[in-house]
Design a protein around this motif. Structure first.
Motif, short mmCIF file in Angstrom:
data_model
loop_
_atom_site.label_atom_id
_atom_site.label_comp_id
_atom_site.label_asym_id
_atom_site.label_seq_id
_atom_site.Cartn_x
_atom_site.Cartn_y
_atom_site.Cartn_z
N ALA A 278 0.83 -1.20 0.00
CA ALA A 278 0.00 0.00 0.00
C ALA A 278 0.87 1.26 0.00
O ALA A 278 1.92 1.30 0.66
CB ALA A 278 -0.92 0.00 1.21
N ARG A 279 0.45 2.25 -0.75
CA ARG A 279 1.19 3.50 -0.84
C ARG A 279 0.23 4.60 -1.28
O ARG A 279 -0.92 4.33 -1.59
CB ARG A 279 2.33 3.37 -1.86
CG ARG A 279 1.84 3.13 -3.27
CD ARG A 279 2.93 2.78 -4.25
NE ARG A 279 2.42 2.72 -5.62
CZ ARG A 279 1.70 1.72 -6.12
NH1 ARG A 279 1.41 0.68 -5.37
NH2 ARG A 279 1.27 1.77 -7.37
N GLU A 280 0.71 5.81 -1.29
CA GLU A 280 -0.11 6.92 -1.77
C GLU A 280 -0.49 6.68 -3.23
O GLU A 280 0.31 6.15 -4.01
CB GLU A 280 0.63 8.25 -1.64
CG GLU A 280 0.86 8.68 -0.20
CD GLU A 280 -0.43 8.93 0.57
OE1 GLU A 280 -1.44 9.29 -0.08
OE2 GLU A 280 -0.45 8.74 1.79
N ALA A 281 -1.70 7.07 -3.59
CA ALA A 281 -2.19 6.82 -4.95
C ALA A 281 -1.40 7.62 -5.97
O ALA A 281 -1.08 8.80 -5.76
CB ALA A 281 -3.67 7.18 -5.03
N HIS A 361 -8.08 6.85 -5.01
CA HIS A 361 -8.67 7.96 -5.75
C HIS A 361 -9.80 8.59 -4.92
O HIS A 361 -10.58 7.87 -4.29
CB HIS A 361 -9.21 7.47 -7.09
CG HIS A 361 -9.45 8.57 -8.08
ND1 HIS A 361 -10.62 9.30 -8.10
CD2 HIS A 361 -8.67 9.07 -9.07
CE1 HIS A 361 -10.54 10.20 -9.06
NE2 HIS A 361 -9.37 10.09 -9.69
N PRO A 362 -9.93 9.89 -4.92
CA PRO A 362 -10.96 10.55 -4.08
C PRO A 362 -12.39 10.19 -4.45
O PRO A 362 -13.31 10.39 -3.64
CB PRO A 362 -10.68 12.03 -4.28
CG PRO A 362 -9.84 12.14 -5.51
CD PRO A 362 -9.06 10.88 -5.59
N THR A 363 -12.64 9.66 -5.64
CA THR A 363 -14.01 9.32 -6.02
C THR A 363 -14.41 7.90 -5.63
O THR A 363 -15.58 7.53 -5.76
CB THR A 363 -14.21 9.48 -7.54
OG1 THR A 363 -13.34 8.57 -8.23
CG2 THR A 363 -13.91 10.90 -7.99
N THR A 364 -13.46 7.09 -5.15
CA THR A 364 -13.77 5.70 -4.82
C THR A 364 -14.56 5.63 -3.52
O THR A 364 -14.19 6.23 -2.51
CB THR A 364 -12.47 4.87 -4.68
OG1 THR A 364 -11.79 4.88 -5.94
CG2 THR A 364 -12.78 3.43 -4.29
N ARG A 365 -15.67 4.88 -3.56
CA ARG A 365 -16.56 4.79 -2.41
C ARG A 365 -16.59 3.40 -1.77
O ARG A 365 -16.87 3.28 -0.57
CB ARG A 365 -17.99 5.15 -2.82
CG ARG A 365 -18.14 6.55 -3.38
CD ARG A 365 -18.01 7.62 -2.30
NE ARG A 365 -18.23 8.94 -2.85
CZ ARG A 365 -17.26 9.75 -3.26
NH1 ARG A 365 -16.00 9.35 -3.18
NH2 ARG A 365 -17.52 10.95 -3.75
N ALA A 366 -16.34 2.34 -2.54
CA ALA A 366 -16.43 0.98 -1.99
C ALA A 366 -15.57 0.05 -2.84
O ALA A 366 -15.19 0.37 -3.97
CB ALA A 366 -17.87 0.49 -1.95
N PHE A 367 -15.28 -1.11 -2.26
CA PHE A 367 -14.41 -2.11 -2.90
C PHE A 367 -15.07 -3.47 -2.78
O PHE A 367 -15.34 -3.95 -1.67
CB PHE A 367 -13.05 -2.09 -2.19
CG PHE A 367 -12.01 -3.01 -2.79
CD1 PHE A 367 -11.95 -3.25 -4.14
CD2 PHE A 367 -11.06 -3.61 -1.97
CE1 PHE A 367 -10.98 -4.08 -4.69
CE2 PHE A 367 -10.08 -4.43 -2.50
CZ PHE A 367 -10.03 -4.66 -3.87
N VAL A 368 -15.38 -4.09 -3.91
CA VAL A 368 -15.89 -5.47 -3.94
C VAL A 368 -14.70 -6.37 -4.23
O VAL A 368 -14.06 -6.25 -5.28
CB VAL A 368 -16.98 -5.66 -5.01
CG1 VAL A 368 -17.48 -7.10 -5.02
CG2 VAL A 368 -18.14 -4.70 -4.76
N THR A 369 -14.39 -7.27 -3.31
CA THR A 369 -13.13 -8.01 -3.37
C THR A 369 -13.29 -9.44 -2.88
O THR A 369 -14.21 -9.76 -2.12
CB THR A 369 -12.06 -7.29 -2.51
OG1 THR A 369 -10.88 -8.10 -2.42
CG2 THR A 369 -12.57 -7.06 -1.09
N HIS A 370 -12.34 -10.30 -3.31
CA HIS A 370 -12.30 -11.67 -2.81
C HIS A 370 -11.57 -11.75 -1.47
O HIS A 370 -11.36 -12.84 -0.94
CB HIS A 370 -11.64 -12.59 -3.82
CG HIS A 370 -10.19 -12.27 -4.08
ND1 HIS A 370 -9.74 -11.01 -4.40
CD2 HIS A 370 -9.07 -13.04 -4.04
CE1 HIS A 370 -8.42 -11.02 -4.56
NE2 HIS A 370 -7.99 -12.24 -4.34
N ALA A 371 -11.17 -10.61 -0.93
CA ALA A 371 -10.51 -10.50 0.38
C ALA A 371 -9.10 -11.10 0.38
O ALA A 371 -8.66 -11.67 1.38
CB ALA A 371 -11.36 -11.14 1.48
#
Length: 526
Positions: A278-281, A361-371
């Motif tokens: 993980a890092r800054e976008a 990204h500032p417009t991202t609201r949710a993440f659908v993922t396999h975890a």
């Protein structure tokens, strides 16, 4: 005179630079596992970070993928060997794992056994390449970095070369890492990596966790030790064991963070580097940036199943497409294969996507993922709530812990419907508690004295600088099992207590008999 002063300044600059880094350029060997995808990226990223600090980093990969790896990571050097197609076959088998969830246990074990055979074959071909191993010996590497996930080939290579070893891993279902470090793993509050439990287990969950904690490592260790049996004796020594080889590991870098993976016992050479990727976008491509901005105030939902994206069946893809189509939000979906018929105009399909940059990204609201662990930590870093649909491996546990922390909701991948998936996404988007919790935990995760990648690089350089860190290894692994569990002490103390109690009993009995005899004699005389 001016030239001499200039040279002095140059020398001073070099000395300051070396002091700041604490170490000169080192030679690093990276031996990734046969599995790629999420198992390759953390190792490659650490290698690239080390190369950026002036170290010479060499990676050993199979011949069929070396060109791709060179194109991806031009900063790294590569050595290759012929694996006779074992890596490709293993990739196919790994891709089928999502289809195995509903299969009988015997079928799953058969599939796993086939994968272990391919891992063994590739390790044999790697170690058996005499020219390659001779080049690696002549290179005089100062540290070997591996991921000991099921296959311990990298650790055997490090032992064969006689080079300090650093392990970078998420976790090992075989439990060999815990044996090699001597760390206790109480099943009362430490869930197994493949379970969907947290540290707050019910009685039945603790019972199940206890059984799995005992049975699963024994099963995996039997497989793993058998697959490396001949290699240990041929390349290390007749008397060497796999635990003995792993016990020589100088540093264990776990892609974990207590914030998500819960507190557990550890040793001084076991460090947490959860969220290492993980890092800054960063900036997006022009077309993708335009798509993100076109979402307006509604925002974007990012959908990614990582390397499992190409294994989705058309049936599941249609269910997901129908769930995304009615959303007000735009959807960016990592997807490979035939386009679903029910795909909405709001959804953009990409065969590959910059996941970290999209989540940040500032417009991202949710993440659908396999975890998967990499995606979960990137979402945690950027404060994005999740809809988790785990497929297997450590994913159910990742999902359970994310849900327990209030980061999102969980659905069963094989049974969710269009309605349940749509409802879960709306719940995460509209319930402010998820956004607030994700933002709070993101602040906690980021508030560290040293970012995970910097911590990992520092410890690798620490090993290089000192030629190994044996003082950090606990002696627990060297003790026989009866000494580790203090059974010899328990037997000794039991014997001493028995002797003392026996002696007291004997003396009391003796005194009683004497008193009784005297009393009896007086009665007779009277």
């Amino acid at each position: 005179m001016a030239i001499r002063i200039r040279y002095m300044y140059v020398l001073l600059f070099v000395m300051v630079s070396l002091t700041a880094h604490g170490i000169g350029a080192g030679k690093v060997l990276v031996v990734p596992p046969a599995l790629s995808g999420s198992h390759w990226f953390p190792l490659a990223s650490v290698g690239q970070a080390l190369a950026g600090r002036g170290h010479e980093v060499t990676v050993v990969v199979s011949q069929d993928i070396v060109a791709k790896r060179r194109a991806e990571r031009p900063e790294l050097h590569f050595e290759s060997f012929l694996d006779q197609g074992s890596r490709a076959r293993l990739e196919v088998m790994t891709g089928q794992m999502s289809e195995m969830a509903e299969q009988p246990v015997f079928r799953i074990m058969q599939h796993l056994h086939g994968g272990l055979i391919e891992m063994t074959r590739q390790c044999d071909l790697l170690l058996g390449d005499g020219d390659l191993m001779e080049r690696l010996k002549q290179a005089h590497f100062q540290v070997v970095i591996t991921e000991p996930f099921i296959s311990q080939c990298g650790a055997i290579v490090a032992a064969h070369l006689g080079v300090p070893h650093v392990a970078l891993l998420r976790g090992d279902p075989s439990g060999l890492d815990y044996q090699a470090t001597g760390v206790p793993r109480p099943p009362s509050y430490v869930p197994t990596i493949v379970s969907g439990f947290t540290d707050r287990m019910t009685f039945l969950q603790r019972a199940q966790n206890s059984v799995v904690s005992c049975v699963s490592p024994v099963m995996f260790q039997w497989f793993v030790e058998n697959m490396h049996y001949d290699q240990l004796r041929k390349y290390i020594g007749e008397e060497e064991t796999l635990v003995g080889v792993l016990a020589k590991t100088d540093v264990w870098l776990y892609q974990m963070d207590p914030l998500l993976d819960l507190p557990r016992p550890s040793m001084p050479n076991m460090l947490n580097v959860g969220g290492i990727l993980a890092r800054e976008a960063g900036p997006l491509s022009e077309d993708l940036e335009l798509f993100m901005q076109s979402s307006g105030s509604a925002g974007v939902v990012v959908v990614s199943f990582g390397s499992q994206a190409k294994t989705l069946t058309m049936e599941r893809a249609e269910v997901m497409a129908a769930a995304f189509a009615p959303l007000r939000q735009k959807v960016v979906w990592r997807y490979e294969g035939e386009k679903p018929a029910g795909l909405g105009n709001n959804t953009k399909l990409l065969a590959w996507l910059p996941q970290n940059d999209l989540l940040g990204h500032p417009t991202t609201r949710a993440f659908v993922t396999h975890a998967g662990s990499n995606g979960v930590y990137e979402a945690l870093y950027h404060g994005v709530p999740m809809v988790c649909t785990p497929l297997g491996g450590d994913q159910p546990g990742n999902a359970a812990r994310a849900v327990s922390r209030g980061l999102g909701v969980r659905l069963d991948f094989n049974t969710f419907t269009t309605e349940t998936l749509h409802k879960a996404i709306i719940q995460v988007l509209t319930d402010k508690r998820y956004q607030e919790t994700a933002a709070r935990l993101s602040r906690l995760h980021r508030d560290q004295p040293q970012p995970p990648m910097e911590r990992a690089v520092w410890w690798v350089e620490h090993v290089i600088k000192h030629g190994g860190l044996p003082h950090l290894r606990a002696r627990a692994v060297e003790l026989p099992w009866y000494q580790y569990y203090l059974l010899d002490v328990a037997v000794f103390l039991l014997a001493v207590c028995s002797a003392v109690l026996g002696s007291v009993w004997y003396r009391c009995s003796f005194v009683c008999r004497k008193v009784c005899c005297k009393s009896g004699g007086k009665l007779k005389s009277q």
